[in-house]
Design a protein around this motif. Sequence first.
Motif, PDB file in Angstrom:
ATOM      1  N   ASP A  61       0.848  -1.188   0.000  1.00 29.90           N
ATOM      2  CA  ASP A  61       0.000   0.000   0.000  1.00 29.90           C
ATOM      3  C   ASP A  61       0.883   1.237   0.000  1.00 29.90           C
ATOM      4  O   ASP A  61       2.113   1.143   0.125  1.00 29.90           O
ATOM      5  CB  ASP A  61      -0.924   0.004   1.232  1.00 29.90           C
ATOM      6  CG  ASP A  61      -2.045  -1.013   1.096  1.00 29.90           C
ATOM      7  OD1 ASP A  61      -2.498  -1.245  -0.040  1.00 29.90           O
ATOM      8  OD2 ASP A  61      -2.464  -1.576   2.134  1.00 29.90           O
ATOM      9  N   LYS A  62       0.266   2.400  -0.120  1.00 34.74           N
ATOM     10  CA  LYS A  62       1.008   3.657  -0.128  1.00 34.74           C
ATOM     11  C   LYS A  62       0.857   4.363   1.212  1.00 34.74           C
ATOM     12  O   LYS A  62      -0.171   4.235   1.877  1.00 34.74           O
ATOM     13  CB  LYS A  62       0.511   4.564  -1.252  1.00 34.74           C
ATOM     14  CG  LYS A  62       0.755   3.983  -2.637  1.00 34.74           C
ATOM     15  CD  LYS A  62       0.258   4.927  -3.722  1.00 34.74           C
ATOM     16  CE  LYS A  62       0.515   4.337  -5.103  1.00 34.74           C
ATOM     17  NZ  LYS A  62       0.033   5.250  -6.183  1.00 34.74           N
ATOM     18  N   ALA A  63       1.881   5.100   1.590  1.00 35.59           N
ATOM     19  CA  ALA A  63       1.852   5.782   2.884  1.00 35.59           C
ATOM     20  C   ALA A  63       2.434   7.180   2.763  1.00 35.59           C
ATOM     21  O   ALA A  63       3.275   7.456   1.887  1.00 35.59           O
ATOM     22  CB  ALA A  63       2.627   4.984   3.928  1.00 35.59           C
ATOM     23  N   TYR A  64       1.965   8.074   3.625  1.00 32.32           N
ATOM     24  CA  TYR A  64       2.479   9.442   3.689  1.00 32.32           C
ATOM     25  C   TYR A  64       3.017   9.682   5.084  1.00 32.32           C
ATOM     26  O   TYR A  64       2.333   9.417   6.086  1.00 32.32           O
ATOM     27  CB  TYR A  64       1.363  10.445   3.377  1.00 32.32           C
ATOM     28  CG  TYR A  64       1.759  11.882   3.674  1.00 32.32           C
ATOM     29  CD1 TYR A  64       2.566  12.597   2.801  1.00 32.32           C
ATOM     30  CD2 TYR A  64       1.327  12.508   4.850  1.00 32.32           C
ATOM     31  CE1 TYR A  64       2.934  13.905   3.067  1.00 32.32           C
ATOM     32  CE2 TYR A  64       1.694  13.812   5.128  1.00 32.32           C
ATOM     33  CZ  TYR A  64       2.495  14.513   4.243  1.00 32.32           C
ATOM     34  OH  TYR A  64       2.864  15.797   4.518  1.00 32.32           O
ATOM     35  N   ASP A  65       4.248  10.159   5.165  1.00 27.96           N
ATOM     36  CA  ASP A  65       4.856  10.483   6.456  1.00 27.96           C
ATOM     37  C   ASP A  65       4.720  11.969   6.716  1.00 27.96           C
ATOM     38  O   ASP A  65       5.240  12.799   5.953  1.00 27.96           O
ATOM     39  CB  ASP A  65       6.333  10.080   6.457  1.00 27.96           C
ATOM     40  CG  ASP A  65       6.514   8.569   6.425  1.00 27.96           C
ATOM     41  OD1 ASP A  65       5.541   7.861   6.745  1.00 27.96           O
ATOM     42  OD2 ASP A  65       7.614   8.100   6.066  1.00 27.96           O
ATOM     43  N   SER A  66       4.028  12.328   7.794  1.00 29.17           N
ATOM     44  CA  SER A  66       3.816  13.729   8.130  1.00 29.17           C
ATOM     45  C   SER A  66       5.090  14.320   8.742  1.00 29.17           C
ATOM     46  O   SER A  66       5.962  13.586   9.214  1.00 29.17           O
ATOM     47  CB  SER A  66       2.652  13.870   9.119  1.00 29.17           C
ATOM     48  OG  SER A  66       3.036  13.342  10.396  1.00 29.17           O
ATOM     49  N   ARG A  71       2.680   8.312  10.299  1.00 29.21           N
ATOM     50  CA  ARG A  71       2.533   7.690   8.984  1.00 29.21           C
ATOM     51  C   ARG A  71       1.082   7.341   8.723  1.00 29.21           C
ATOM     52  O   ARG A  71       0.430   6.654   9.501  1.00 29.21           O
ATOM     53  CB  ARG A  71       3.407   6.439   8.904  1.00 29.21           C
ATOM     54  CG  ARG A  71       3.247   5.635   7.625  1.00 29.21           C
ATOM     55  CD  ARG A  71       4.348   4.601   7.499  1.00 29.21           C
ATOM     56  NE  ARG A  71       5.662   5.247   7.349  1.00 29.21           N
ATOM     57  CZ  ARG A  71       6.807   4.590   7.350  1.00 29.21           C
ATOM     58  NH1 ARG A  71       6.818   3.265   7.511  1.00 29.21           N
ATOM     59  NH2 ARG A  71       7.949   5.236   7.199  1.00 29.21           N
ATOM     60  N   VAL A  72       0.581   7.817   7.581  1.00 32.24           N
ATOM     61  CA  VAL A  72      -0.788   7.524   7.161  1.00 32.24           C
ATOM     62  C   VAL A  72      -0.734   6.510   6.025  1.00 32.24           C
ATOM     63  O   VAL A  72      -0.113   6.760   4.994  1.00 32.24           O
ATOM     64  CB  VAL A  72      -1.507   8.798   6.676  1.00 32.24           C
ATOM     65  CG1 VAL A  72      -2.931   8.462   6.225  1.00 32.24           C
ATOM     66  CG2 VAL A  72      -1.537   9.838   7.780  1.00 32.24           C
ATOM     67  N   ILE A  73      -1.367   5.363   6.206  1.00 29.51           N
ATOM     68  CA  ILE A  73      -1.370   4.308   5.200  1.00 29.51           C
ATOM     69  C   ILE A  73      -2.693   4.346   4.433  1.00 29.51           C
ATOM     70  O   ILE A  73      -3.772   4.293   5.036  1.00 29.51           O
ATOM     71  CB  ILE A  73      -1.172   2.923   5.839  1.00 29.51           C
ATOM     72  CG1 ILE A  73       0.174   2.876   6.582  1.00 29.51           C
ATOM     73  CG2 ILE A  73      -1.236   1.829   4.781  1.00 29.51           C
ATOM     74  CD1 ILE A  73       0.430   1.579   7.317  1.00 29.51           C
ATOM     75  N   LEU A  74      -2.616   4.440   3.098  1.00 30.02           N
ATOM     76  CA  LEU A  74      -3.802   4.498   2.247  1.00 30.02           C
ATOM     77  C   LEU A  74      -3.855   3.276   1.337  1.00 30.02           C
ATOM     78  O   LEU A  74      -2.841   2.860   0.784  1.00 30.02           O
ATOM     79  CB  LEU A  74      -3.780   5.770   1.390  1.00 30.02           C
ATOM     80  CG  LEU A  74      -3.760   7.099   2.161  1.00 30.02           C
ATOM     81  CD1 LEU A  74      -3.694   8.270   1.185  1.00 30.02           C
ATOM     82  CD2 LEU A  74      -4.986   7.221   3.061  1.00 30.02           C
ATOM     83  N   LYS A 145      -3.890  10.288 -13.609  1.00 30.74           N
ATOM     84  CA  LYS A 145      -3.431  11.598 -13.163  1.00 30.74           C
ATOM     85  C   LYS A 145      -4.031  12.662 -14.063  1.00 30.74           C
ATOM     86  O   LYS A 145      -3.824  12.637 -15.280  1.00 30.74           O
ATOM     87  CB  LYS A 145      -1.898  11.671 -13.196  1.00 30.74           C
ATOM     88  CG  LYS A 145      -1.341  12.950 -12.591  1.00 30.74           C
ATOM     89  CD  LYS A 145       0.176  12.914 -12.546  1.00 30.74           C
ATOM     90  CE  LYS A 145       0.746  14.147 -11.871  1.00 30.74           C
ATOM     91  NZ  LYS A 145       2.225  14.132 -11.823  1.00 30.74           N
TER      92      LYS A 145
END
Length: 321
Positions: A61-66, A71-74, A145
């Motif tokens: 999965d994809k994640a964003y590190d604040s 870490r937010v996993i989407l 996109k």
Amino acid sequence: MRSIWKGSIAFGLVNVPVKVYSATEQHDIRFHQVHAKDGGRIKYDRICQECGKSVQFADIDKAYDSPDGERVILTDDDFDKLPAAEKHEIPVLEFVPTEQIDPILYDKSYFLEPDSASPKAYVLLRETLEETERTALVHFTLRQKTRLAALRVRDDVLVIQTLLWPDEVRAAEFPSLEDAPSSRPQEVKMATSLVESMSSEFDPTEYTDDYQIELRKLIDETLANGGEKVVRTEAEKDDDGEDAEVVDLVAALQRSVEAAGKNTKSGSSQATKSAPAEKATAQKAASKKSAPKKAPAKKSTAKKATAAKSDDAKNAEAQGA
């Protein structure tokens, strides 16, 4: 060339079926990393830092590190909930003077080929853009996109050039230029004289990439000599696409003009030059279309399997696009 996208340009109530092709290509020679001892390809494994095991692409999965370290996993389900433009339609937002588009905004270019039994609608749009000397601003969705893009004419062919969003262009702020002294008139005169002496008509065919030419020569000589440095690879296969439809051109144009006139009279007092989303909404209302419902894209194992490529293959695909 191989078509990379199929759909239609939404020009009022007129649909112009088109096929999209990459208009440019890189001639740089690409290399792979190999084992110097036996020439074997170097492959990379996806290793989880937590468990230390190899992870299949389908399980990623994809994640964003604040900035705060969270870490937010989407997942794919999360991305499917996001609004997305119609993947097989290029809606025209408005027509603007070509000279008002700053060249720094231009990104990638794509050729559009008519994709119908009769290219009449395609030719009409092309001739209209040439007659009005304007460029159409459109929304163009490619590989999930959506970009703002410019639709214009080049050598009797419709061309789409994706545009960078304004916030993607960095501000040119250099303190060293703030106190820079102005040039003296004599210096400007001499520099102008030099420019005029070196001026000519631009012909891109006069310029060559000497490095790539010599590199290709080196590779060809190595191939001719043969030996242990030569490695055989498998050829890629091409795919064909589907066909599209065309509408009654004159009737659609007449309805578009009438609808645009009614919309102008009723909304002239409230018209503003605000966000492109409002303009797109107004255009859709004038075209007697309701706002498109965003249907969640279907998840499939095949989609993830297609995405499961090596890093080298991904780079090659991005380069070709």
